[in-house]
Write a protein that holds these residues in place. Sequence first.
Motif, PDB file in Angstrom:
ATOM      1  N   GLU A  17     -10.322  -7.230  -0.048  1.00 55.21           N
ATOM      2  CA  GLU A  17      -9.525  -7.481   1.155  1.00 55.21           C
ATOM      3  C   GLU A  17     -10.061  -8.733   1.846  1.00 55.21           C
ATOM      4  O   GLU A  17     -11.245  -8.796   2.186  1.00 55.21           O
ATOM      5  CB  GLU A  17      -9.584  -6.285   2.094  1.00 55.21           C
ATOM      6  CG  GLU A  17      -8.969  -5.026   1.499  1.00 55.21           C
ATOM      7  CD  GLU A  17      -8.938  -3.869   2.473  1.00 55.21           C
ATOM      8  OE1 GLU A  17      -8.324  -4.013   3.554  1.00 55.21           O
ATOM      9  OE2 GLU A  17      -9.539  -2.826   2.172  1.00 55.21           O
ATOM     10  N   ALA A  72      -6.314  -8.991  -2.017  1.00 54.43           N
ATOM     11  CA  ALA A  72      -5.342  -8.441  -1.075  1.00 54.43           C
ATOM     12  C   ALA A  72      -5.664  -8.912   0.339  1.00 54.43           C
ATOM     13  O   ALA A  72      -6.808  -9.255   0.639  1.00 54.43           O
ATOM     14  CB  ALA A  72      -5.363  -6.916  -1.127  1.00 54.43           C
ATOM     15  N   ARG A  74      -0.708  -1.809  -0.193  1.00 55.58           N
ATOM     16  CA  ARG A  74      -1.203  -0.604  -0.874  1.00 55.58           C
ATOM     17  C   ARG A  74      -0.344  -0.263  -2.074  1.00 55.58           C
ATOM     18  O   ARG A  74      -0.859   0.152  -3.126  1.00 55.58           O
ATOM     19  CB  ARG A  74      -1.238   0.586   0.098  1.00 55.58           C
ATOM     20  CG  ARG A  74      -2.287   0.476   1.192  1.00 55.58           C
ATOM     21  CD  ARG A  74      -2.564   1.840   1.811  1.00 55.58           C
ATOM     22  NE  ARG A  74      -1.357   2.460   2.340  1.00 55.58           N
ATOM     23  CZ  ARG A  74      -0.880   2.252   3.559  1.00 55.58           C
ATOM     24  NH1 ARG A  74      -1.488   1.400   4.380  1.00 55.58           N
ATOM     25  NH2 ARG A  74       0.194   2.886   3.982  1.00 55.58           N
ATOM     26  N   THR A  89      -5.441  -3.497   3.028  1.00 54.22           N
ATOM     27  CA  THR A  89      -4.782  -2.293   2.538  1.00 54.22           C
ATOM     28  C   THR A  89      -4.308  -1.401   3.680  1.00 54.22           C
ATOM     29  O   THR A  89      -3.847  -0.287   3.451  1.00 54.22           O
ATOM     30  CB  THR A  89      -5.722  -1.497   1.607  1.00 54.22           C
ATOM     31  OG1 THR A  89      -6.946  -1.219   2.294  1.00 54.22           O
ATOM     32  CG2 THR A  89      -6.008  -2.276   0.335  1.00 54.22           C
ATOM     33  N   ILE A 141     -10.594  -4.259  -5.676  1.00 45.18           N
ATOM     34  CA  ILE A 141      -9.618  -4.798  -4.724  1.00 45.18           C
ATOM     35  C   ILE A 141     -10.388  -5.433  -3.580  1.00 45.18           C
ATOM     36  O   ILE A 141     -11.127  -4.760  -2.863  1.00 45.18           O
ATOM     37  CB  ILE A 141      -8.678  -3.703  -4.220  1.00 45.18           C
ATOM     38  CG1 ILE A 141      -7.853  -3.137  -5.385  1.00 45.18           C
ATOM     39  CG2 ILE A 141      -7.757  -4.245  -3.129  1.00 45.18           C
ATOM     40  CD1 ILE A 141      -7.059  -1.891  -5.037  1.00 45.18           C
ATOM     41  N   CYS A 194      -1.155  -2.598  -4.934  1.00 40.79           N
ATOM     42  CA  CYS A 194      -2.446  -2.199  -5.505  1.00 40.79           C
ATOM     43  C   CYS A 194      -2.287  -0.947  -6.362  1.00 40.79           C
ATOM     44  O   CYS A 194      -2.865  -0.858  -7.465  1.00 40.79           O
ATOM     45  CB  CYS A 194      -3.463  -1.940  -4.402  1.00 40.79           C
ATOM     46  SG  CYS A 194      -3.999  -3.417  -3.508  1.00 40.79           S
TER      47      CYS A 194
END
Length: 365
Positions: A220, A189, A198, A192, A218, A201
């Motif tokens: 980032e 990602a 978000r 978030t 996840i 996800c």
Amino acid sequence: MRKPKRISIRNVAARAGVSPATVSNVLNGRQGAATPEVAERVQAIARELGYEVDRVASQLRTGKARVVTVLVPSLDNPYFSAVIASLERCVQDEGYDIIVASSNENEEVERSRLSALLSWRPSGVVIIPNDDRFATRTLLDDVGVPYVVVDRITEGFEGDTIGSDNFSAGRHAAEHLLEYGHSNALVVATTTRIANIRERCAGIVQVFQQAGLPAPPILEVGQTFETVAEGLQRWFTANERPTAVIALTNFGTLGVLADMAQRNIRIPEDISLVGFDDYAWMRATAPPITAMRQDVEQIAAQAWATIRARIDDPAAVPRHVRLPCELILRNSTKRIGLPIRRLPAAEEPAKGGTRRKSVARQPRV
């Protein structure tokens, strides 16, 4: 040499045998201004004479320019560029021009650029904010110009919004991997801190949990191709390799491809990849990339229709449009086992490890 005399709206009207008001209405795209035959004749004569709409005079008469301004976080991102190009096709048929600016993912720049765009006295504004806070909305509300928020939508925002059904998109990507037997995936990602990420996800996590699997990690990685590559390098150095990756943006997809190539990891033989957005380069890679496709043309069309309706009726009920995404199956994902099915509802794990009957979350409409 004497400068050629500017063709006026009266010249067009005289040649077409109609009033100047009819010419103005036709060339400014006002619906029902004339019969299709008359409108076609007026447009043909205007082209033949080389007539150009006097934007300054129009603005002086109405107090607003027939201009739609667009502010996006970055012009480097192909998704934002695609939205702009689609919007331009929408507005040009109705006699509007489009002015574009980028905020460079910076709130101060966003405020400065938005102020500059508003100085044009536009008929409407299309904005993709930097983040969920959308701090610059006060500028738009103070001016009272019609505007629509696209893609990055602040939770609870009550104005006009157009975006993708990101929650369902995340679900579809995860369901595809489970159908191919993948229980160990990494989600790449940008950040978030943005609601649409978000939501994607959350859709992925829900599918894994409903199958009795732990939520996938996840990662980032930031907003640029360079930060994506750096983040992936650190993660793969410190963690066991998953069997699949879901990249939630086009930059994320590119970053995964670059990192895999550097490590001599083959796609899909060694790792499967699901990307997000669908561009020509995704069909040109080897292998072509399976991707969640956002309907950019429809997003732009809905944004323009919303602005147009708001111009005509400032008191209209706000529109909240969420468009479905489509999973485009190509060759970057590989079946590695039997499909992993969703647990019966009574067996789905709840928070804390107990089991309960659950109700699937519905995407916001």
